[in-house]
Scaffold this motif. Structure first.
Motif, PDB file in Angstrom:
ATOM      1  N   GLY A  77       0.780  -1.242   0.000  1.00 21.44           N
ATOM      2  CA  GLY A  77       0.000   0.000   0.000  1.00 21.44           C
ATOM      3  C   GLY A  77       0.811   1.290   0.000  1.00 21.44           C
ATOM      4  N   ASP A  80      -1.314   4.225  -1.343  1.00 19.35           N
ATOM      5  CA  ASP A  80      -2.317   4.694  -0.361  1.00 19.35           C
ATOM      6  C   ASP A  80      -1.625   5.510   0.745  1.00 19.35           C
ATOM      7  N   LYS A  84      -2.643   9.378   1.734  1.00 14.44           N
ATOM      8  CA  LYS A  84      -3.194   9.697   3.055  1.00 14.44           C
ATOM      9  C   LYS A  84      -2.409  10.787   3.766  1.00 14.44           C
ATOM     10  N   LYS A  97      -2.752   1.450  -6.355  1.00 16.46           N
ATOM     11  CA  LYS A  97      -3.060   1.412  -4.924  1.00 16.46           C
ATOM     12  C   LYS A  97      -3.222  -0.042  -4.488  1.00 16.46           C
ATOM     13  N   LYS A  98      -3.315  -0.196  -3.155  1.00 14.83           N
ATOM     14  CA  LYS A  98      -3.330  -1.535  -2.552  1.00 14.83           C
ATOM     15  C   LYS A  98      -4.420  -2.447  -3.140  1.00 14.83           C
TER      16      LYS A  98
END
Ligand code: AMP
Ligand code: GLY
Length: 421
Positions: A77, A80, A84, A97-98
């Motif tokens: 991830g 991500d 974040k 992304k994950k």
């Protein structure tokens, strides 16, 4: 702009080599890199999944674009993590992304995705320890060879192909009950064996549009004429003579387009490379796996054939404007041969001094380290030598010529890459 490439193999050296040719690339970094990337980038001694240290490096060096080479940080991830974090969210990341990386991180997820979107692949069923009895019954009904796949990442070792039913049942129990591949084999996919030639297909997508990169063939076995243990890849050629226009069209229509549309339908945004491992069964392409990264050593044969500025391609991925780019490919054939350490793919020696490296040849470092100003071996796969020429024979001849001048204790490479073309 300042750019960071995450990884330290031949794929990442090739990416650095190509990025450095772009006028948009100001400072280039590799984490952790190798002795090859040190020639065109600044190596940062950071592990590929050490997100906190990567964050510090990105901020310290004002990095605006990060290209993620290997699958591990993607499956964990990294994309991500950047999104974040308010300090990192504007940094461009090439790599999914994950959720999307689960296409590589879980075989069962990938198979369900292919079934849902009518993408041709081998028939399969998935099992856990609770359904072991059903799994054994399924094996009994199936025809050999039996293909068992650990669901999760298993460093390329999680696929077993067995001729004997008893052996297959034994391995299955070891995978499910004794966690032969750790957590990765808590779930096992059993699938139909596909008989045919393998092709590596690479796509760069911004989630809406995509570019199909040149196809390549990887030589996976350690021994000549495709014998012995599986490796990460011992050589690659691009293009592939047996992939004609009609077959490429089938790949585009039956596999690439439904894959991109499937991601959209499933609301899985994807910015980065998709590596589709295919088998040509008769005249039909079938998917054996998705990877969420480029292949290695295929990258060493594919990237040198691309004329476009790589930074411009990546900027278009960021802006979702890949539809405005025309991919330009050099017509020459690229042939890559991998030199490996004695013992590879089992335990191998490290720390051997490499001699005969030449700066005017395409010698991509896969597992090397600079120690006391000397280039030493530091991995199983050590160097990937690529040459380009008008045909396969000439390109391979040039590659072997370059390799004949390189030496380190225990050097081994296959002398027959491209033998089947
Ligand atoms: P994978 O990790 O799924 O790519 O599998 C590793 C290798 O196993 C592939 O590159 C193929 O050589 C082989 N393989 C995987 N699935 C199949 C299949 N269904 N039939 C035949 N060979 C397979
Ligand atoms: N060469 C195969 C891979 O990168 O997975």
């Amino acid at each position: 702009m300042n750019i960071l490439v995450i990884g330290g193999g031949g794929r990442e050296h090739t990416l650095c080599w190509k990025l450095k040719q772009s006028e948009h690339c100001k400072k280039l970094f590799a984490a952790p890199g190798n002795a090859g990337t040190a020639e065109c980038a600044t190596n940062l001694s950071i592990g590929v999944s050490d997100f906190e240290k990567i964050k510090i490096a990105v901020l310290d060096h004002q990095i605006e674009l990060v290209i993620v080479g290997p699958e591990e940080p993607l499956v964990l991830g990294i994309h991500d993590f950047f999104l974040k974090d308010p300090a990192l969210m504007k940094v461009g990341i090439i790599g999914p992304k994950k959720k999307a990386a689960t296409l590589e991180g879980s075989k069962a997820f990938a198979k369900a995705f292919m079934y849902r979107h009518n993408i041709p692949t081998a028939a399969y069923k998935e099992f856990t320890s609770e359904t072991l009895v059903k799994a054994e019954a399924f094996l009994e009904k199936s025809n050999p060879p039996y293909v068992l796949k650990a669901d999760g990442l298993a460093a390329g070792k999680g696929v077993l192909i067995l001729d004997d039913l008893k052996q297959a049942k034994k391995e299955l129990r070891q995978m499910l009950l004794e966690k032969k591949f750790g957590k990765a084999s808590r779930k096992v996919v059993i699938e139909e064996f596909l008989n045919g030639i393998e092709v590596s297909c690479f796509v760069l997508t911004d989630g809406k549009n995509y570019l199909k990169l040149p196809m390549a063939k990887d030589y996976k076995r350690i021994g000549e004429e495709d014998t012995g243990l599986n490796t990460g890849g011992m050589g690659a050629v691009s293009p592939i003579p047996f992939v004609d226009d009609l077959f490429e069209q089938k790949i585009s229509n039956q596999i690439i387009k439904p894959t991109i549309q499937g991601l959209k339908k499933d609301k899985i945004p994807y910015k980065g490379f998709i590596f589709i491992g295919l088998i040509k069964v008769g005249d039909e392409p079938k998917v054996i796996e998705y990877n969420v990264r480029l292949g290695d050593p295929e990258t060493e044969a594919v990237i040198p054939r691309i004329k476009n500025d790589l930074v411009e391609l990546f900027q278009s991925v960021q802006n979702e404007s890949l539809d405005t780019i025309k991919l330009e490919i050099y017509p020459e054939v690229a042939a890559t041969v991998m030199a490996v350490s004695k013992g590879y793919p089992e335990s191998y020696q490290k720390g051997k001094i490499i001699k005969g490296l030449s700066k005017d040849k395409m010698i991509f470092h896969a597992g090397t380290k600079l120690i006391d100003e000397k280039v030493q071996t530091a991995g199983g796969r050590v160097l990937a030598v690529t040459s380009m020429a008008k045909d396969h024979k000439t390109a391979l001849h040039k590659t072997y010529e370059t390799l004949s001048k390189i030496s380190f204790e225990g050097i081994y490479y296959r002398k027959d890459i491209g033998f089947d073309l």
